[in-house]
Design an enzyme around this catalytic site. Structure first.
Site, mmCIF file in Angstrom:
data_model
loop_
_atom_site.group_PDB
_atom_site.id
_atom_site.type_symbol
_atom_site.label_atom_id
_atom_site.label_comp_id
_atom_site.label_asym_id
_atom_site.label_seq_id
_atom_site.Cartn_x
_atom_site.Cartn_y
_atom_site.Cartn_z
ATOM 1 N N GLU A 239 -2.499 10.275 -37.620
ATOM 2 C CA GLU A 239 -3.477 9.200 -37.506
ATOM 3 C C GLU A 239 -2.813 7.887 -37.905
ATOM 4 O O GLU A 239 -1.766 7.881 -38.567
ATOM 5 C CB GLU A 239 -4.676 9.474 -38.429
ATOM 6 C CG GLU A 239 -5.475 10.700 -38.061
ATOM 7 C CD GLU A 239 -6.073 10.621 -36.658
ATOM 8 O OE1 GLU A 239 -6.818 9.680 -36.353
ATOM 9 O OE2 GLU A 239 -5.754 11.513 -35.834
ATOM 10 N N LYS B 92 -12.832 11.530 -33.805
ATOM 11 C CA LYS B 92 -13.567 12.508 -34.631
ATOM 12 C C LYS B 92 -14.175 11.893 -35.864
ATOM 13 O O LYS B 92 -15.245 12.293 -36.310
ATOM 14 C CB LYS B 92 -12.693 13.708 -35.019
ATOM 15 C CG LYS B 92 -11.402 13.353 -35.737
ATOM 16 C CD LYS B 92 -10.358 13.118 -34.740
ATOM 17 C CE LYS B 92 -9.089 12.533 -35.092
ATOM 18 N NZ LYS B 92 -7.944 13.185 -34.519
ATOM 19 N N GLY C 244 -1.124 14.783 -29.866
ATOM 20 C CA GLY C 244 -0.127 14.227 -28.948
ATOM 21 C C GLY C 244 -0.781 13.614 -27.721
ATOM 22 O O GLY C 244 -1.933 13.921 -27.380
ATOM 23 N N GLU D 171 -14.710 16.070 -26.288
ATOM 24 C CA GLU D 171 -13.830 17.255 -26.348
ATOM 25 C C GLU D 171 -12.508 16.931 -27.043
ATOM 26 O O GLU D 171 -11.954 17.737 -27.793
ATOM 27 C CB GLU D 171 -13.559 17.754 -24.916
ATOM 28 C CG GLU D 171 -12.647 18.947 -24.807
ATOM 29 C CD GLU D 171 -13.239 20.211 -25.412
ATOM 30 O OE1 GLU D 171 -14.209 20.737 -24.879
ATOM 31 O OE2 GLU D 171 -12.707 20.666 -26.448
ATOM 32 N N LYS E 196 -13.241 17.207 -38.153
ATOM 33 C CA LYS E 196 -13.291 18.143 -37.016
ATOM 34 C C LYS E 196 -14.149 19.358 -37.366
ATOM 35 O O LYS E 196 -14.936 19.836 -36.550
ATOM 36 C CB LYS E 196 -11.878 18.591 -36.635
ATOM 37 C CG LYS E 196 -11.036 17.483 -36.008
ATOM 38 C CD LYS E 196 -9.564 17.893 -35.918
ATOM 39 C CE LYS E 196 -8.705 16.823 -35.285
ATOM 40 N NZ LYS E 196 -7.263 17.073 -35.481
ATOM 41 N N GLY F 43 3.785 10.889 -32.613
ATOM 42 C CA GLY F 43 2.435 10.465 -32.193
ATOM 43 C C GLY F 43 1.342 11.428 -32.605
ATOM 44 O O GLY F 43 0.232 11.378 -32.079
ATOM 45 N N GLY G 230 -7.100 18.561 -30.095
ATOM 46 C CA GLY G 230 -6.284 18.059 -28.989
ATOM 47 C C GLY G 230 -6.621 18.676 -27.650
ATOM 48 O O GLY G 230 -7.749 18.575 -27.164
ATOM 49 N N THR H 71 -1.329 5.968 -28.326
ATOM 50 C CA THR H 71 -0.845 7.305 -27.959
ATOM 51 C C THR H 71 -1.777 7.980 -26.953
ATOM 52 O O THR H 71 -1.358 8.362 -25.849
ATOM 53 C CB THR H 71 -0.726 8.179 -29.234
ATOM 54 O OG1 THR H 71 0.119 7.505 -30.159
ATOM 55 C CG2 THR H 71 -0.179 9.544 -28.923
ATOM 56 N N VAL H 72 -3.040 8.108 -27.318
ATOM 57 C CA VAL H 72 -3.965 8.874 -26.461
ATOM 58 C C VAL H 72 -4.336 8.069 -25.213
ATOM 59 O O VAL H 72 -4.425 8.620 -24.109
ATOM 60 C CB VAL H 72 -5.229 9.284 -27.258
ATOM 61 C CG1 VAL H 72 -6.175 10.085 -26.379
ATOM 62 C CG2 VAL H 72 -4.842 10.108 -28.487
HETATM 63 P P1 NAP Z 1 -3.101 4.559 -31.658
HETATM 64 O O1 NAP Z 1 -1.825 5.045 -31.072
HETATM 65 O O2 NAP Z 1 -3.071 3.750 -32.902
HETATM 66 O O3 NAP Z 1 -3.872 3.734 -30.507
HETATM 67 C C1 NAP Z 1 -5.014 2.942 -30.731
HETATM 68 C C2 NAP Z 1 -4.879 1.694 -29.900
HETATM 69 O O4 NAP Z 1 -6.121 0.988 -29.919
HETATM 70 C C3 NAP Z 1 -3.798 0.754 -30.431
HETATM 71 O O5 NAP Z 1 -3.041 0.252 -29.357
HETATM 72 C C4 NAP Z 1 -4.625 -0.333 -31.109
HETATM 73 O O6 NAP Z 1 -3.971 -1.568 -31.128
HETATM 74 C C5 NAP Z 1 -5.841 -0.367 -30.217
HETATM 75 N N1 NAP Z 1 -6.984 -0.954 -30.883
HETATM 76 C C6 NAP Z 1 -7.384 -0.774 -32.161
HETATM 77 N N2 NAP Z 1 -8.495 -1.500 -32.408
HETATM 78 C C7 NAP Z 1 -8.784 -2.159 -31.264
HETATM 79 C C8 NAP Z 1 -9.805 -3.078 -30.891
HETATM 80 N N3 NAP Z 1 -10.723 -3.484 -31.762
HETATM 81 N N4 NAP Z 1 -9.806 -3.546 -29.623
HETATM 82 C C9 NAP Z 1 -8.859 -3.174 -28.743
HETATM 83 N N5 NAP Z 1 -7.867 -2.297 -29.039
HETATM 84 C C10 NAP Z 1 -7.828 -1.803 -30.291
HETATM 85 O O7 NAP Z 1 -4.094 5.770 -31.918
HETATM 86 P P2 NAP Z 1 -4.149 7.180 -31.159
HETATM 87 O O8 NAP Z 1 -3.251 8.150 -31.840
HETATM 88 O O9 NAP Z 1 -4.035 6.989 -29.692
HETATM 89 O O10 NAP Z 1 -5.629 7.627 -31.531
HETATM 90 C C11 NAP Z 1 -6.741 7.064 -30.919
HETATM 91 C C12 NAP Z 1 -7.966 7.899 -31.234
HETATM 92 O O11 NAP Z 1 -7.773 9.225 -30.763
HETATM 93 C C13 NAP Z 1 -8.283 8.031 -32.719
HETATM 94 O O12 NAP Z 1 -9.670 8.107 -32.867
HETATM 95 C C14 NAP Z 1 -7.658 9.359 -33.087
HETATM 96 O O13 NAP Z 1 -8.281 9.967 -34.190
HETATM 97 C C15 NAP Z 1 -7.924 10.138 -31.831
HETATM 98 N N6 NAP Z 1 -7.018 11.269 -31.580
HETATM 99 C C16 NAP Z 1 -5.682 11.105 -31.646
HETATM 100 C C17 NAP Z 1 -4.852 12.164 -31.327
HETATM 101 C C18 NAP Z 1 -3.358 12.047 -31.368
HETATM 102 O O14 NAP Z 1 -2.687 13.049 -31.163
HETATM 103 N N7 NAP Z 1 -2.795 10.883 -31.617
HETATM 104 C C19 NAP Z 1 -5.409 13.388 -30.937
HETATM 105 C C20 NAP Z 1 -6.801 13.524 -30.880
HETATM 106 C C21 NAP Z 1 -7.593 12.447 -31.197
HETATM 107 P P3 NAP Z 1 -3.073 -1.931 -32.427
HETATM 108 O O15 NAP Z 1 -1.989 -0.906 -32.469
HETATM 109 O O16 NAP Z 1 -2.594 -3.312 -32.115
HETATM 110 O O17 NAP Z 1 -3.984 -1.852 -33.596
HETATM 111 N N1 HSE Z 2 -3.853 13.363 -36.329
HETATM 112 C C1 HSE Z 2 -4.472 14.430 -35.624
HETATM 113 C C2 HSE Z 2 -3.695 15.688 -35.881
HETATM 114 C C3 HSE Z 2 -4.496 14.125 -34.160
HETATM 115 O O1 HSE Z 2 -2.573 15.620 -36.403
HETATM 116 O O2 HSE Z 2 -4.214 16.766 -35.581
HETATM 117 C C4 HSE Z 2 -5.253 15.158 -33.353
HETATM 118 O O3 HSE Z 2 -6.618 15.095 -33.625
#
Ligand code: NAP
Ligand code: HSE
Length: 426
Positions: free
Chosen positions: A189, A104, A301, A128, A204, A186, A133, A13-14
């Site tokens: 977590e 985080k 998101g 950041e 956080k 998206g 977000g 997603t990110v």
């Molecule tokens: P996500 O959609 O699950 O994306 C993570 C990606 O990294 C997946 O494609 C995953 O592949 C890949 N991955 C996992 N382990 C790996 C490895 N060892 N080597 C290479 N690729 C690997 O997660 P996300 O929502 O983008 O979140 C990513 C980070 O941002 C997390 O730390 C989350 O807490 C943070 N975050 C997310 C949001 C949000 O809104 N989603 C907001 C703020 C912060 P697989 O799917 O094949 O495992």
């Molecule tokens: N899963 C987290 C949330 C993503 O819903 O706020 C953003 O950090």
């Protein structure tokens, strides 16, 4: 003009949002900052995600390829989790590259170690995007409010839970349905327990309260409670009495005492945080000179979080020397700070009791004996078989006394169940 070559680890997603923003706004970033930011390599476990999204020449199959590439100066870690993310980031910084992360959980658990490696290698470690977000809360704490003593930080800092509570309140949607939608969008977590049980907000709050109060506030010192027990009855009580239920993260500092907690809260409808709906987040700060400040925006998101990542990439690329915490970041609360758990609050309590004479008197007497004053007491008119729901709201009371009272109430033979206990903010 300066060329900045970047690698992204994690094309979920990110990662996807970051990729799109760096592509779409390349020319804007170039003209505004003189930075030609190029995505040189993208690594993900899932080959298909890479094939769908990135140019073939950007695809990379191992961390070693990134480490060996001397042109890459900034690596964006958006794969999530503690390991192997910590090992990856450590190796990246040891190879002289800066890191931008949204992780985080990792920062709150391993910040001290990671910052030590960053300092030793003179590279940047920016996060950041890890908190709230697209809302620029970390920069605000670090760079805009340095002159103030922050007295409190209170916020809705998890998008998933705010989305779920909003859907349950406004559309009567079930918890399960609302969670499924948040996952589809998206926001959640990888393991949504992190969201609904309050862990994400706790991580956080640990980062934000450390920055706000200039001392390590370990996540282990934060009281945490999620939203899984919030029922439609609690939401209806709020609607009927002028409150909304929100998962709040609260940090307060008074002299050397700090209280830090994450829990569902009944918040008065006229409070600015009560109107923050869906995946929107907001942080309400109070400083000794600035007074109240509220930041509002999308807390989760792909694109809002990608926006925060890119702001860090630009910030990092423009720095001639990197910025670290202004307190001793050793992972421990400094010796002059007391983390207090006996804070003050108002409480809403929902009890199921026997429907027979003397029950109300015996329950009231326990509150009275412990010095907890009741503001509101209501027995449902609808007896169900031989039991009846009772709702109580207290005046401002001490947490320890309320917990002691609840313990005594739970042991009364006439009490069948303490169904909910929710703290209240007017
Ligand atoms: P996500 O959609 O699950 O994306 C993570 C990606 O990294 C997946 O494609 C995953 O592949 C890949 N991955 C996992 N382990 C790996 C490895 N060892 N080597 C290479 N690729 C690997 O997660 P996300 O929502 O983008 O979140 C990513 C980070 O941002 C997390 O730390 C989350 O807490 C943070 N975050 C997310 C949001 C949000 O809104 N989603 C907001 C703020 C912060 P697989 O799917 O094949 O495992
Ligand atoms: N899963 C987290 C949330 C993503 O819903 O706020 C953003 O950090």
């Amino acid at each position: 003009m300066k060329t900045v070559k970047v690698a992204i680890i994690g094309m979920g997603t990110v990662g996807g949002g970051t990729y799109d923003l760096l592509t779409a706004n390349h020319d804007k970033i170039l003209s505004s900052y003189g930075l030609d930011v190029q995505i040189k390599k993208v690594l993900d476990k899932d080959e298909q995600k890479l094939a769908n999204k990135v140019k073939p020449e950007q695809v990379c199959r191992s961390l070693d390829e990134i480490l060996a590439d001397e042109e890459i100066s900034i690596v964006v870690e958006v794969m999530g989790g503690v390991e192997p993310a910590k090992t990856f980031i450590t190796k990246i910084m040891q190879s002289g590259k800066s890191v931008v992360t949204a992780n985080k959980e990792l920062i709150s658990k391993q910040w001290a170690d990671l910052e030590r490696v960053a300092r030793e290698n003179g590279v940047g470690l920016y996060f950041e995007a890890s908190c709230v977000g697209g809302v620029p809360i970390i920069r605000t704490l670090n760079e805009s409010l340095q002159g103030d003593n922050i007295k409190s930080i209170m916020g809705i800092i998890n998008g998933t839970t705010n989305y779920i509570l909003t859907k349950m309140t406004e559309e009567g949607m079930s918890y399960e349905q609302a969670l499924a939608q948040a996952q589809q969008l998206g926001y959640a977590e990888f393991n949504p327990t992190a969201d609904v049980d309050g862990y994400d907000a706790m991580y956080k709050l640990s980062i934000l309260s450390s920055l706000a109060f200039h001392t390590c506030i370990p996540y282990t010192s934060i009281y945490r409670e999620g939203i899984t027990k919030v029922s439609q009855d609690d939401i209806t009580f709020g609607k009927n009495t002028g409150y909304k239920i929100k998962l709040l993260a609260i940090g307060k500092k008074k002299d050397n005492d700090v209280e830090v907690r994450v829990h569902p809260t009944l918040i008065a409808e006229n409070h600015p945080l009560a109107s923050v709906s869906g995946a929107f987040n907001a942080v309400f700060l109070n400083g000794d000179f600035v007074d109240d400040v509220m930041l509002y925006g999308r807390g989760a998101g792909a694109y809002p979080t990608g926006s925060a990542i890119v702001s860090d990439v630009i910030y990092c690329a423009l720095k001639t020397s990197h910025v670290y915490t202004d307190f001793e970041n050793d992972g421990k609360v400094s010796e002059d700070i007391n983390i207090v758990s006996d804070y003050e609050s108002k409480y809403y309590v929902n009890l199921i009791v026997d429907d027979k004479p003397g029950v109300i008197a015996s329950i009231s007497s326990v509150w009275g004996k412990n010095g907890v004053s009741i503001k509101f007491f209501n027995q449902s008119a609808f007896t169900q078989n031989d039991y009846v729901p009772i709702v109580i709201m207290t005046h401002t009371s001490n947490e320890n006394m309320v917990q002691k009272t609840l313990g005594e109430i739970a042991s009364l033979p006439c009490v069948r169940e303490i169904r909910s206990v929710i703290r209240v903010i007017d």
